[in-house]
Design a protein around this motif. Structure first.
Motif, PDB file in Angstrom:
ATOM      1  N   THR A 103       0.826  -1.210   0.000  1.00 45.53           N
ATOM      2  CA  THR A 103       0.000   0.000   0.000  1.00 45.53           C
ATOM      3  C   THR A 103       0.862   1.262   0.000  1.00 45.53           C
ATOM      4  O   THR A 103       0.501   2.250  -0.648  1.00 45.53           O
ATOM      5  N   LEU A 104       1.995   1.246   0.717  1.00 49.61           N
ATOM      6  CA  LEU A 104       2.896   2.405   0.706  1.00 49.61           C
ATOM      7  C   LEU A 104       3.635   2.521  -0.619  1.00 49.61           C
ATOM      8  O   LEU A 104       3.897   3.622  -1.095  1.00 49.61           O
ATOM      9  N   ILE A 105       3.976   1.390  -1.215  1.00 51.66           N
ATOM     10  CA  ILE A 105       4.637   1.395  -2.529  1.00 51.66           C
ATOM     11  C   ILE A 105       3.696   2.025  -3.564  1.00 51.66           C
ATOM     12  O   ILE A 105       4.114   2.795  -4.424  1.00 51.66           O
ATOM     13  N   ASP A 106       2.417   1.706  -3.453  1.00 47.24           N
ATOM     14  CA  ASP A 106       1.434   2.206  -4.406  1.00 47.24           C
ATOM     15  C   ASP A 106       1.097   3.678  -4.191  1.00 47.24           C
ATOM     16  O   ASP A 106       0.605   4.332  -5.106  1.00 47.24           O
ATOM     17  N   ASP A 107       1.374   4.192  -2.980  1.00 42.05           N
ATOM     18  CA  ASP A 107       0.913   5.543  -2.656  1.00 42.05           C
ATOM     19  C   ASP A 107       2.077   6.456  -2.270  1.00 42.05           C
ATOM     20  O   ASP A 107       2.709   7.053  -3.122  1.00 42.05           O
ATOM     21  N   GLU A 108       2.403   6.521  -0.994  1.00 42.13           N
ATOM     22  CA  GLU A 108       3.391   7.472  -0.475  1.00 42.13           C
ATOM     23  C   GLU A 108       4.801   7.252  -1.002  1.00 42.13           C
ATOM     24  O   GLU A 108       5.586   8.192  -1.099  1.00 42.13           O
ATOM     25  N   LEU A 109       5.153   6.020  -1.311  1.00 43.14           N
ATOM     26  CA  LEU A 109       6.523   5.724  -1.739  1.00 43.14           C
ATOM     27  C   LEU A 109       6.586   5.341  -3.215  1.00 43.14           C
ATOM     28  O   LEU A 109       7.545   4.713  -3.656  1.00 43.14           O
ATOM     29  N   ALA A 110       5.579   5.723  -3.976  1.00 42.08           N
ATOM     30  CA  ALA A 110       5.584   5.458  -5.422  1.00 42.08           C
ATOM     31  C   ALA A 110       6.752   6.193  -6.068  1.00 42.08           C
ATOM     32  O   ALA A 110       7.185   7.242  -5.596  1.00 42.08           O
ATOM     33  N   ASN A 111       7.307   5.614  -7.098  1.00 42.04           N
ATOM     34  CA  ASN A 111       8.408   6.223  -7.863  1.00 42.04           C
ATOM     35  C   ASN A 111       9.661   6.457  -7.027  1.00 42.04           C
ATOM     36  O   ASN A 111      10.391   7.423  -7.254  1.00 42.04           O
ATOM     37  N   LEU A 112       9.929   5.591  -6.081  1.00 41.55           N
ATOM     38  CA  LEU A 112      11.130   5.723  -5.247  1.00 41.55           C
ATOM     39  C   LEU A 112      12.390   5.519  -6.074  1.00 41.55           C
ATOM     40  O   LEU A 112      13.375   6.231  -5.903  1.00 41.55           O
ATOM     41  N   GLY A 113      12.363   4.545  -6.980  1.00 43.28           N
ATOM     42  CA  GLY A 113      13.506   4.308  -7.865  1.00 43.28           C
ATOM     43  C   GLY A 113      14.809   4.136  -7.103  1.00 43.28           C
ATOM     44  O   GLY A 113      14.887   3.345  -6.168  1.00 43.28           O
ATOM     45  N   THR A 114      15.832   4.898  -7.476  1.00 40.98           N
ATOM     46  CA  THR A 114      17.133   4.805  -6.803  1.00 40.98           C
ATOM     47  C   THR A 114      17.309   5.921  -5.785  1.00 40.98           C
ATOM     48  O   THR A 114      18.406   6.150  -5.301  1.00 40.98           O
ATOM     49  N   GLN A 115      16.212   6.590  -5.440  1.00 45.50           N
ATOM     50  CA  GLN A 115      16.274   7.608  -4.397  1.00 45.50           C
ATOM     51  C   GLN A 115      16.383   6.916  -3.038  1.00 45.50           C
ATOM     52  O   GLN A 115      15.725   5.903  -2.794  1.00 45.50           O
ATOM     53  N   PRO A 116      17.206   7.442  -2.122  1.00 48.79           N
ATOM     54  CA  PRO A 116      17.282   6.833  -0.788  1.00 48.79           C
ATOM     55  C   PRO A 116      15.935   6.891  -0.068  1.00 48.79           C
ATOM     56  O   PRO A 116      15.273   7.937  -0.060  1.00 48.79           O
ATOM     57  N   LEU A 117      15.532   5.782   0.515  1.00 45.68           N
ATOM     58  CA  LEU A 117      14.297   5.718   1.282  1.00 45.68           C
ATOM     59  C   LEU A 117      14.330   6.722   2.434  1.00 45.68           C
ATOM     60  O   LEU A 117      13.331   7.372   2.741  1.00 45.68           O
ATOM     61  N   GLY A 118      15.502   6.863   3.061  1.00 41.41           N
ATOM     62  CA  GLY A 118      15.643   7.794   4.175  1.00 41.41           C
ATOM     63  C   GLY A 118      15.287   9.217   3.808  1.00 41.41           C
ATOM     64  O   GLY A 118      14.799   9.979   4.641  1.00 41.41           O
ATOM     65  N   LYS A 119      15.534   9.584   2.573  1.00 48.65           N
ATOM     66  CA  LYS A 119      15.202  10.940   2.128  1.00 48.65           C
ATOM     67  C   LYS A 119      13.703  11.194   2.248  1.00 48.65           C
ATOM     68  O   LYS A 119      13.268  12.277   2.615  1.00 48.65           O
ATOM     69  N   ARG A 120      12.905  10.173   1.949  1.00 46.95           N
ATOM     70  CA  ARG A 120      11.447  10.315   2.076  1.00 46.95           C
ATOM     71  C   ARG A 120      11.013  10.247   3.549  1.00 46.95           C
ATOM     72  O   ARG A 120      10.191  11.034   3.991  1.00 46.95           O
TER      73      ARG A 120
END
Length: 188
Positions: A103-120
């Motif tokens: 659910t987070l991948i589909d919404d808040e963390l969509a398009n994370l790609g190679t961006q650091p998760l910590g940045k979000r």
């Protein structure tokens, strides 16, 4: 430390975890790295000229029993595993494994790609972090990283909560990380 060949995804992190309050750490420098509640990504970035993130993989994978227990997950189907290396000036310092609800991948963390998760996570006050659990990862436990690892390494994990969803972020400090600086400086 050098990579022998590209790491195999998923690397996994099937180790024993303990609450940080139950782990005796005699090295104050290592303890500082393990229990730092700030953004690890930002800390690594502050200590190097060139920061890079190598995404090892992301997708639906089987969860370890300790991950299922921590998340109260009855099934693996609602989760994605994301594994990355945080590199400083071309040297891998941190292996990170995150277990993220779909659910987070589909919404808040969509398009994370190679961006650091910590940045979000650290730029959004809606994510709340739990206390840390710590582990010691043997070279065998990290063999799929395909790195020259001779010593047992330290890691940490915590839960991030967001509007009823929970995710695990686990990080292991690799041999070249400054978390072990006192080991090399003082022969520990």
């Amino acid at each position: 430390m050098s990579l022998k060949v590209s790491p195999e995804f998923p690397v996994g992190l099937d180790v024993n975890w303990a609450p940080s309050s139950q782990v005796a750490l005699s090295d104050p420098y290592l303890k500082n790295w393990l229990l730092d509640t700030g953004s690890l990504t930002e800390r690594v970035q502050s200590l190097c000229r060139h920061f890079s993130l190598e995404k090892l993989g992301q997708g639906r994978q089987g969860l370890h029993h300790s991950e299922q227990a921590l998340l109260n997950a009855a099934t693996d189907s609602d989760w994605q595993v994301r594994e990355v290396l945080l590199c400083a000036d071309g040297e891998p310092w941190v292996y990170a494994r995150s277990v993220i609800p779909q659910t987070l991948i589909d919404d808040e963390l969509a398009n994370l790609g190679t961006q650091p998760l910590g940045k979000r996570l650290f730029n959004d006050a809606r994510f709340a972090r739990s206390d840390f659990e710590l582990c010691q990862a043997t070279p065998e436990a990290l063999s799929r990283l395909n790195m020259d690892i001779a010593d047992t390494l330290w890691g940490r994990r915590s839960l991030f909560s967001f509007q009823g969803s929970r995710m695990i972020v686990a990080e292991v400090f690799l041999p070249g990380a400054p978390a072990y600086e006192s080991r090399y400086r003082y022969g520990r």
